[in-house]
Design an enzyme around this catalytic site. Structure first.
Site, PDB file in Angstrom:
ATOM      1  N   THR A  97       0.879  -1.170   0.000  1.00 42.81           N
ATOM      2  CA  THR A  97       0.000   0.000   0.000  1.00 42.81           C
ATOM      3  C   THR A  97       0.914   1.218   0.000  1.00 42.81           C
ATOM      4  O   THR A  97       1.571   1.529   0.997  1.00 42.81           O
ATOM      5  CB  THR A  97      -0.923   0.015   1.221  1.00 42.81           C
ATOM      6  OG1 THR A  97      -1.804  -1.110   1.147  1.00 42.81           O
ATOM      7  CG2 THR A  97      -1.768   1.293   1.246  1.00 42.81           C
ATOM      8  N   LYS A 172      -7.437   1.586  -3.309  1.00 43.06           N
ATOM      9  CA  LYS A 172      -7.159   1.220  -1.919  1.00 43.06           C
ATOM     10  C   LYS A 172      -7.394   2.404  -0.993  1.00 43.06           C
ATOM     11  O   LYS A 172      -7.874   2.251   0.142  1.00 43.06           O
ATOM     12  CB  LYS A 172      -5.713   0.725  -1.787  1.00 43.06           C
ATOM     13  CG  LYS A 172      -5.286   0.360  -0.356  1.00 43.06           C
ATOM     14  CD  LYS A 172      -6.089  -0.796   0.215  1.00 43.06           C
ATOM     15  CE  LYS A 172      -5.679  -1.126   1.650  1.00 43.06           C
ATOM     16  NZ  LYS A 172      -4.359  -1.786   1.747  1.00 43.06           N
ATOM     17  N   LYS A 240      -0.358   5.086   8.439  1.00 44.72           N
ATOM     18  CA  LYS A 240       0.463   5.214   7.231  1.00 44.72           C
ATOM     19  C   LYS A 240      -0.436   5.373   6.007  1.00 44.72           C
ATOM     20  O   LYS A 240      -0.223   6.258   5.169  1.00 44.72           O
ATOM     21  CB  LYS A 240       1.351   3.984   7.053  1.00 44.72           C
ATOM     22  CG  LYS A 240       2.280   4.048   5.849  1.00 44.72           C
ATOM     23  CD  LYS A 240       2.628   2.677   5.305  1.00 44.72           C
ATOM     24  CE  LYS A 240       1.535   2.134   4.412  1.00 44.72           C
ATOM     25  NZ  LYS A 240       1.905   0.897   3.688  1.00 44.72           N
TER      26      LYS A 240
END
Length: 288
Positions: A97, A172, A240
């Site tokens: 990611t 995502k 994050k």
């Protein structure tokens, strides 16, 4: 069956690589800590390589799942990076990611080297990786994606090409925005119900059958009520991801006030010592 490499054997990468091996793919692995790669080979077969370049040499597909943009660049670029070892026409599939920006950057670098690049972040957490039931969101060329989809489905229950390079990462981000808001709403609902003296398990059982129902309610509602957060997707990982998507939102002009607020709530959870708690620990902030 394909000759593949897998770079990064963390809580996600290790089981993903294992599923590839179980499906009969010829797997070479690389991990920054060599002992972890050697242990993986001892348990699953295959070969451990000393550098990303060595792991990528002669492979049809090179998979990666590392920490962030800089970690990704470190295993892809440079003299010992995967691109330096890959054969013309080979495909690099990145499950990290990361930002859409780095996906586009590495896609351009792959094109210049006669290689192909697919950004392919996943959803489903550690349990999804262990069970081979991840959802994969991909960006890149349709012909290239078609070549790698069968291998991706070794560890995924669903995979889809979402558009050109960077589209997987952007999808995502949409996923994480939706999850953050949903978990905060569920945390507040459970907190309110407890303060109101309701039987929360009974409440969750009935409302999960209606419009309020969700994966988070079914899988995290009872554990949130019990104050158990020692599993699943960690708060520091979510922060994050939220940092990446909030930066992308600023670039694109998207307004994400609720997501930004929830990021601050997760910061509060980290200050409580909850960096490695599951993301459902937002309720702990309300009940401290």
């Amino acid at each position: 069956m394909a000759k593949v490499a897998f770079l990064g054997l963390g809580v996600m990468g290790s089981p993903m690589a294992r599923h590839l091996a179980k499906k009969g793919h010829d797997v070479t692995v690389y991990n920054r800590t060599r002992a972890k790669a050697d242990a993986w080979v001892q348990a699953n077969g295959g070969v451990a390589a000393s550098t990303p370049r060595e792991a990528a040499a002669g492979q049809e597909i090179v998979f990666a799942c590392v920490g962030n943009d800089d970690d990704l660049r470190s295993v892809v670029l440079g003299e010992d990076g995967a691109f330096a070892g890959m054969s013309k026409g080979a495909v690099f599939v990145d499950h990290t990611t990361a930002s859409a920006e780095v996906a586009r950057e590495l896609s351009a670098a792959a094109d210049a080297a006669g290689l192909h690049f697919i950004d392919a972040p996943v959803s489903g957490g550690q349990a999804g990786a262990e069970n081979g039931a991840l959802t994969v969101m991909c960006g890149g060329d349709a012909t290239t994606y078609a070549k790698v989809e069968p291998a991706i489905l070794s560890f995924a229950k669903a995979s889809r090409l979402m558009g050109p390079s960077g589209s997987g990462q952007l999808t995502k981000m949409v996923n994480q925005i939706a999850i953050a808001g949903l978990v905060q709403g569920l945390a507040e609902a459970i907190h309110f119900g407890k303060r109101s003296g309701l039987d929360i398990e009974a409440v969750l059982d009935v409302i999960s059958k209606g419009a309020a129902g969700s994966w988070q309610m079914e899988n995290r509602g009872k554990t949130m009520n019990a104050g158990k957060f020692d599993f699943g997707f960690a708060v520091e990982w979510m922060r994050k991801d939220l940092g990446i998507l909030l930066a992308e939102g600023r670039r694109s002009g998207a307004h994400l006030p609720v997501t930004a607020l929830i990021d601050q709530f997760y910061s509060d959870v980290e200050a409580m010592g909850g960096s490695r708690w599951d993301t459902s620990s937002l309720i702990a902030r309300l009940e401290r």
